[in-house]
Design a protein around this motif. Structure first.
Motif: not given
Length: 99
Positions: A59-71
């Motif tokens: 990720t970038s500094s201060g970035g995010t990892l985002t889920s794509a599926e419910q589980y």
């Protein structure tokens, strides 16, 4: 939103997408675990100056990892005190977004 604490796990069951923010300070070996349950999923957010690494993705500094599926699930481990987290396990992995 939820501010994570080191060495804790979270089950994200909200109907709306939920942001979990990593602790601003961590020692090498500290972990945070997230388990998706709510249909809208979760966002794992790093603080300014922090990154999350998974294989060749960062990720970038201060970035995010985002889920794509419910589980979707993720466990992250601090590998450089206060600045760098690495994904130690993840599943299912399809569609995760790094920013």
């Amino acid at each position: 939103t939820q501010a994570a604490l080191v060495n804790n796990g979270y089950i994200v069951a909200n109907a709306a997408q939920t942001t979990i923010t990593l602790p601003a300070t961590c020692a090498i070996g500290d972990i945070v675990s997230i388990r998706g349950l709510g249909a809208a999923g979760w966002i794992l957010a790093a603080n300014a100056g922090q990154t999350i690494k998974a294989g060749s993705q960062t990720t970038s500094s201060g970035g995010t990892l985002t889920s794509a599926e419910q589980y979707n699930t993720v466990d992250v481990t601090c590998i450089v005190a206060n600045t760098t987290w690495t994904v130690s396990s993840m599943g299912p992995t399809s569609g995760l977004t790094y920013a």
